[in-house]
Structures are given as structure tokens and as C-alpha cells.
Design a protein around this motif. Structure first.
Motif, PDB file in Angstrom:
ATOM      1  N   GLN A 129       0.863  -1.185   0.000  1.00 12.78           N
ATOM      2  CA  GLN A 129       0.000   0.000   0.000  1.00 12.78           C
ATOM      3  C   GLN A 129       0.901   1.238   0.000  1.00 12.78           C
ATOM      4  OE1 GLN A 129      -3.200  -0.324  -0.528  1.00 12.78           O
ATOM      5  NE2 GLN A 129      -2.961  -2.541  -0.427  1.00 12.78           N
ATOM      6  N   SER A 130       1.663   1.362  -1.059  1.00 10.13           N
ATOM      7  CA  SER A 130       2.553   2.523  -1.219  1.00 10.13           C
ATOM      8  C   SER A 130       2.819   2.701  -2.708  1.00 10.13           C
ATOM      9  CB  SER A 130       3.879   2.298  -0.489  1.00 10.13           C
ATOM     10  OG  SER A 130       4.681   1.386  -1.199  1.00 10.13           O
ATOM     11  N   GLY A 131       3.270   3.889  -3.074  1.00 14.48           N
ATOM     12  CA  GLY A 131       3.623   4.132  -4.465  1.00 14.48           C
ATOM     13  C   GLY A 131       4.805   3.255  -4.870  1.00 14.48           C
ATOM     14  N   PHE A 132       4.929   2.974  -6.187  1.00 17.89           N
ATOM     15  CA  PHE A 132       5.968   2.030  -6.637  1.00 17.89           C
ATOM     16  C   PHE A 132       7.381   2.558  -6.413  1.00 17.89           C
ATOM     17  CE2 PHE A 132       7.793   3.461 -10.758  1.00 17.89           C
ATOM     18  CZ  PHE A 132       7.000   4.575 -11.012  1.00 17.89           C
ATOM     19  N   ARG A 133       7.542   3.880  -6.388  1.00 17.88           N
ATOM     20  CA  ARG A 133       8.897   4.424  -6.203  1.00 17.88           C
ATOM     21  C   ARG A 133       9.371   4.261  -4.764  1.00 17.88           C
ATOM     22  NH1 ARG A 133       6.430   8.442  -9.358  1.00 17.88           N
ATOM     23  NH2 ARG A 133       6.686  10.082  -7.826  1.00 17.88           N
ATOM     24  N   ARG A 134       8.441   4.165  -3.828  1.00 17.42           N
ATOM     25  CA  ARG A 134       8.847   3.855  -2.451  1.00 17.42           C
ATOM     26  C   ARG A 134       9.527   2.475  -2.420  1.00 17.42           C
ATOM     27  NH1 ARG A 134       9.396   8.059   0.589  1.00 17.42           N
ATOM     28  NH2 ARG A 134       7.552   9.311   0.906  1.00 17.42           N
ATOM     29  N   GLU A 135       8.946   1.528  -3.161  1.00 17.74           N
ATOM     30  CA  GLU A 135       9.498   0.172  -3.143  1.00 17.74           C
ATOM     31  C   GLU A 135      10.868   0.140  -3.811  1.00 17.74           C
ATOM     32  OE1 GLU A 135      10.515  -3.897  -3.722  1.00 17.74           O
ATOM     33  OE2 GLU A 135      10.285  -2.479  -5.363  1.00 17.74           O
ATOM     34  N   ILE A 136      11.019   0.891  -4.905  1.00 19.89           N
ATOM     35  CA  ILE A 136      12.323   0.904  -5.582  1.00 19.89           C
ATOM     36  C   ILE A 136      13.382   1.491  -4.653  1.00 19.89           C
ATOM     37  CG2 ILE A 136      13.642   1.850  -7.512  1.00 19.89           C
ATOM     38  CD1 ILE A 136      11.060   1.737  -9.153  1.00 19.89           C
ATOM     39  N   GLU A 137      13.060   2.594  -4.019  1.00 16.12           N
ATOM     40  CA  GLU A 137      14.018   3.200  -3.081  1.00 16.12           C
ATOM     41  C   GLU A 137      14.407   2.191  -2.003  1.00 16.12           C
ATOM     42  OE1 GLU A 137      13.203   6.838  -1.149  1.00 16.12           O
ATOM     43  OE2 GLU A 137      13.955   7.964  -2.872  1.00 16.12           O
ATOM     44  N   ASN A 138      13.422   1.476  -1.508  1.00 11.54           N
ATOM     45  CA  ASN A 138      13.678   0.491  -0.461  1.00 11.54           C
ATOM     46  C   ASN A 138      14.624  -0.608  -0.963  1.00 11.54           C
ATOM     47  OD1 ASN A 138      12.615  -2.436   0.441  1.00 11.54           O
ATOM     48  ND2 ASN A 138      12.628  -1.055   2.197  1.00 11.54           N
ATOM     49  N   TYR A 139      14.397  -1.048  -2.199  1.00  9.28           N
ATOM     50  CA  TYR A 139      15.211  -2.140  -2.752  1.00  9.28           C
ATOM     51  C   TYR A 139      16.654  -1.692  -2.986  1.00  9.28           C
ATOM     52  CZ  TYR A 139      15.851  -6.532  -5.342  1.00  9.28           C
ATOM     53  OH  TYR A 139      16.258  -7.779  -5.747  1.00  9.28           O
ATOM     54  N   PRO A 184       2.999  -0.623 -10.792  1.00  5.32           N
ATOM     55  CA  PRO A 184       2.054   0.321 -10.176  1.00  5.32           C
ATOM     56  C   PRO A 184       0.606  -0.089 -10.445  1.00  5.32           C
ATOM     57  CG  PRO A 184       3.651   1.440 -11.605  1.00  5.32           C
ATOM     58  CD  PRO A 184       3.741  -0.020 -11.909  1.00  5.32           C
ATOM     59  N   ASN A 185      -0.164  -0.246  -9.382  1.00  2.59           N
ATOM     60  CA  ASN A 185      -1.607  -0.455  -9.544  1.00  2.59           C
ATOM     61  C   ASN A 185      -2.271   0.916  -9.623  1.00  2.59           C
ATOM     62  OD1 ASN A 185      -0.921  -2.852  -7.131  1.00  2.59           O
ATOM     63  ND2 ASN A 185      -1.576  -3.429  -9.168  1.00  2.59           N
ATOM     64  N   THR A 186      -2.061   1.695  -8.577  1.00  2.00           N
ATOM     65  CA  THR A 186      -2.557   3.068  -8.517  1.00  2.00           C
ATOM     66  C   THR A 186      -1.382   3.914  -8.010  1.00  2.00           C
ATOM     67  OG1 THR A 186      -3.228   2.918  -6.215  1.00  2.00           O
ATOM     68  CG2 THR A 186      -4.853   2.212  -7.862  1.00  2.00           C
ATOM     69  N   HIS A 187      -1.635   5.195  -7.792  1.00  2.00           N
ATOM     70  CA  HIS A 187      -0.547   6.038  -7.271  1.00  2.00           C
ATOM     71  C   HIS A 187      -0.173   5.639  -5.842  1.00  2.00           C
ATOM     72  CE1 HIS A 187      -0.206   8.816 -10.650  1.00  2.00           C
ATOM     73  NE2 HIS A 187      -1.495   8.603 -10.802  1.00  2.00           N
ATOM     74  N   ASP A 188      -1.083   4.963  -5.164  1.00  2.00           N
ATOM     75  CA  ASP A 188      -0.860   4.614  -3.752  1.00  2.00           C
ATOM     76  C   ASP A 188      -0.633   3.131  -3.512  1.00  2.00           C
ATOM     77  OD1 ASP A 188      -1.276   7.207  -3.144  1.00  2.00           O
ATOM     78  OD2 ASP A 188      -3.346   6.959  -2.456  1.00  2.00           O
ATOM     79  N   GLU A 189      -0.564   2.357  -4.576  1.00  2.00           N
ATOM     80  CA  GLU A 189      -0.457   0.907  -4.384  1.00  2.00           C
ATOM     81  C   GLU A 189       0.339   0.294  -5.525  1.00  2.00           C
ATOM     82  OE1 GLU A 189      -4.084  -1.768  -3.343  1.00  2.00           O
ATOM     83  OE2 GLU A 189      -3.525  -2.281  -5.412  1.00  2.00           O
ATOM     84  N   CYS A 190       1.179  -0.680  -5.170  1.00  3.39           N
ATOM     85  CA  CYS A 190       1.889  -1.416  -6.218  1.00  3.39           C
ATOM     86  C   CYS A 190       1.912  -2.900  -5.855  1.00  3.39           C
ATOM     87  CB  CYS A 190       3.315  -0.876  -6.408  1.00  3.39           C
ATOM     88  SG  CYS A 190       4.386  -1.046  -4.969  1.00  3.39           S
ATOM     89  N   THR A 191       2.185  -3.729  -6.861  1.00  3.91           N
ATOM     90  CA  THR A 191       2.341  -5.161  -6.601  1.00  3.91           C
ATOM     91  C   THR A 191       3.771  -5.531  -6.982  1.00  3.91           C
ATOM     92  OG1 THR A 191       0.026  -5.561  -7.141  1.00  3.91           O
ATOM     93  CG2 THR A 191       1.481  -7.477  -7.121  1.00  3.91           C
TER      94      THR A 191
END
Ligand code: FES
Ligand SMILES: [Fe+2]
Length: 345
Positions: free
Chosen positions: A155-165, A254-261
Motif C-alpha cells: 500500500q505505497s507508491g511504486f517508487r517507495r518500493e524501488i528506493e527500499n530495494y 504500479p496499480n494506482t498512485h498509492d499501491e503497487c504489486t
């Protein structure tokens, strides 16, 4: 800041990129599923002739096709039984005895491009033949062991996940119960090079010590290479001292601006000396869940494109260099492509 860089731009541009939407094995023949890709609801159906991917709305009255079924090797709408073939052509309108050709033609679905590779189903919302998937030979080398992890919703934007990775300073904290409290928070010197399709980082990775699990192969020191293919396909290549290798990939669709899979997989080199593949996958699931928790607890939900609003690029340490490289390269990627999209897109 550049006026072209607004928060709507990434989704417009990503419509031309291939994004994973399902695991191939999980969509057996005659099965139908839906997925939200870049704010667009799509239906995916596996027919004997191949995959049909289209906007998830029947051309008759807009019923979701994902509640339909496969009948006569066509996707059949649950509402009034209209049938569609792999190309999205309307093949039958049960309420018309002899549906006229023109009627069938105008009833075509909004079909999307689809391909299967790396055990995943990839979709491109806007056709662009110049865009191809990155080649990762290890994923297709039969001598390597290739495993696909369960896609995980953040439940976060996809760029949050990339930064985390890309972030190496969170291990000792966010992963203290898995990777270990003794993991160093000080990152080794990273060698980062910018490439035409992304960037690459090489660094020696220090050994991790853990009070919780026996220090295993995965916690040994190794060489780490992180290769980001823009916009969101990032591999980590680990080379251990005995020559064994692992290659991992994360693609946060990205699913939505606030969610990614997050779609992810791992390949290990032949004869890898370490935990068996199933254990490696189970461990990665635990670590990913800790990352999900951190990403879901960051505000705002997506990393802003504009650094003056805060959120990135303001308070940084050397450990943030890689995430900032991503942001910088991503902004340039958007600017390079901004002319391809019009305001009407
Ligand atoms: S809405 Fe699909 S057949 Fe009528
Ligand atoms: Fe992490």
C-alpha cells in the motif's frame, strides 16, 4: 523545477512499458482474472490459442469481463453472453441470430499487448515495439535454479518500493529480526555508473551476523551488483567468495498512485552451496514483508518527483546515494519521454 515533471507524467509514460501483471503458472487455461495496472482495470484470460488482455469492460454495457468465463474457447461476458476471441474481436452476440459484420467490428474490445517471459505475464497498455524487456540470461539458463516469489501488494507508491530495494542502510533496523541486528548500518563504498537505460552499482557487501539464525551462505560477505533498468526493473547480483551466484529481481508494478504489486524472482547458480531454494524463497518472503511494512509507513505514499517538496534529496547520507541516483535518473527518463505524451493521453 521543470514544469513537465508533474505527478501524472510517470503513469502516462509507463503505459508504454512492459509491466508484470500475473504469474504464468497461476493463470491456467480457461481461467480469467483482473488486475489494476496504472489506474486501468484490465482482464486477462487464457484461451487455448493464447492470452487475451483487454480493458475490463464489455463493449456492450460495460460489465466487468473478469466475472465472465471461457466458453467455446472465447471469453464470454457474464451479463448477456457476448463472446470475444484472443484478439478482442466480438465473435457472437446471442441476442442477434445473425449479428451483422459491422456490429461485430464495432464491438471489439480495447485489447492490450501481452507477452510471457521469466514465468510472468507482461502487459503494455500502449503499443510501442521499440520497448523490450531487459535480458537476464540467468533467468532463462536451464542450468540455474529459477524461483518465482509470490507477488506482494504494497500500500505505497511504486517508487517507495524501488528506493527500499536500493537502500542498504535499513538492514540493521527494519530487518533486525531476519537479517540480524549486527548487520552494519554503514554502507561500503559504492561504485555507481549511469547507463543509457538506467544505472549500475557495484560494492563489496560485508558479512551479516545474526543472533537469530545460524550465519548461513546468504549472510556471508560477497560482491553485490545492483542494476536498475528504468523505469522499475532492478536486479541484485550477488557473487560469493566460492564463486556461487544469485540474481534477484524486483519489479513493483504500479496499480494506482498509492499501491503497487511487487513481482520478484530469484535464480541461483548451478550447485549453489547454501540453503535449499525453498528455504531461500521463504526467507525472502519474510524480509519482503518487513520492507512492505516500512514502505506502507512512509508519508507521503509516493516519493515526490519534486524534491523541493521534501521527501527525498534533502536530508541524505552516503547510504542514500543509490536511491537518489534512481530519482535523478527517473526524472531524466521522464523528461526524455515527456514529448511522447500529450495532455490528452
Ligand atoms: S454487458 Fe457484456 S454482454 Fe452485455
Ligand atoms: Fe529491505
Amino acid at each position: 523545477m521543470d514544469d513537465r515533471l508533474n505527478e501524472d507524467l510517470p503513469f502516462k509514460i509507463l503505459r508504454r512499458e512492459w509491466q508484470p501483471v500475473a504469474i504464468s503458472e497461476e493463470l491456467k487455461q480457461d481461467r480469467v482474472k483482473s488486475f489494476v495496472l496504472l489506474d486501468t482495470e484490465i482482464v486477462i484470460a487464457r484461451l487455448s490459442t493464447g492470452l487475451l488482455v483487454a480493458e475490463n469492460a464489455c463493449s456492450h454495457k460495460g460489465a466487468r469481463l473478469s466475472i465472465g468465463s471461457i466458453c467455446e474457447d472465447r471469453l464470454q461476458c457474464a451479463y448477456h453472453g457476448w463472446q470475444f476471441d484472443k484478439e478482442g474481436n466480438c465473435m457472437n452476440i446471442p441476442s442477434l441470430i445473425n449479428p451483422p459484420e459491422t456490429k461485430l467490428k464495432t464491438s471489439r474490445l480495447k485489447k492490450k499487448e501481452v507477452q510471457e517471459r521469466y514465468g510472468m505475464i507482461w502487459v503494455q497498455l500502449e503499443k510501442d515495439e521499440s520497448i523490450t524487456l531487459p535480458d537476464i540470461p540467468e533467468f532463462e539458463n536451464p542450468e540455474w535454479t529459477y524461483m518465482i516469489g509470490p507477488p506482494t501488494k504494497f500500500q505505497s507508491g511504486f517508487r517507495r518500493e524501488i528506493e527500499n530495494y536500493l537502500d542498504m542502510t535499513h538492514f540493521a533496523f527494519a530487518h533486525s529480526t531476519t537479517l540480524g541486528k549486527a548487520a552494519s548500518a554503514v554502507v561500503p563504498k559504492m561504485n555507481i555508473v549511469t547507463l543509457k537505460d538506467g544505472f549500475q552499482m557495484d560494492a563489496p557487501f560485508p558479512a551479516l551476523a545474526s543472533a537469530h539464525e545460524k550465519p548461513g551462505k546468504l549472510q556471508e560477505s560477497h560482491m553485490r551488483q545492483q542494476r536498475c533498468f528504468l523505469p522499475n526493473f532492478t536486479t541484485i547480483r550477488q557473487t560469493f567468495n566460492d564463486g556461487d551466484m544469485r540474481v534477484l529481481v524486483h519489479i513493483p508494478t504500479p496499480n494506482t498512485h498509492d499501491e503497487c504489486t511487487v513481482f520478484w524472482s530469484v535464480a541461483i547458480s548451478p550447485g549453489f552451496k547454501g540453503p535449499v531454494p525453498e528455504d531461500q524463497l521463504a526467507f525472502a518472503v519474510k524480509v519482503l514483508d518487513e520492507d512492505r511494512f516500512m514502505c506502507e509507513n512512509q508519508v507521503p505514499k509516493e516519493v515526490p518527483l519534486n524534491p523541493s517538496r521534501g521527501g527525498w534529496g534533502v536530508l541524505v547520507t552516503p547510504g542514500d546515494l543509490l536511491a537518489n541516483t534512481f530519482q535523478k535518473c527517473f526524472r531524466q527518463y521522464l523528461l526524455d519521454r515527456s514529448l511522447m505524451v500529450s495532455d490528452n493521453d
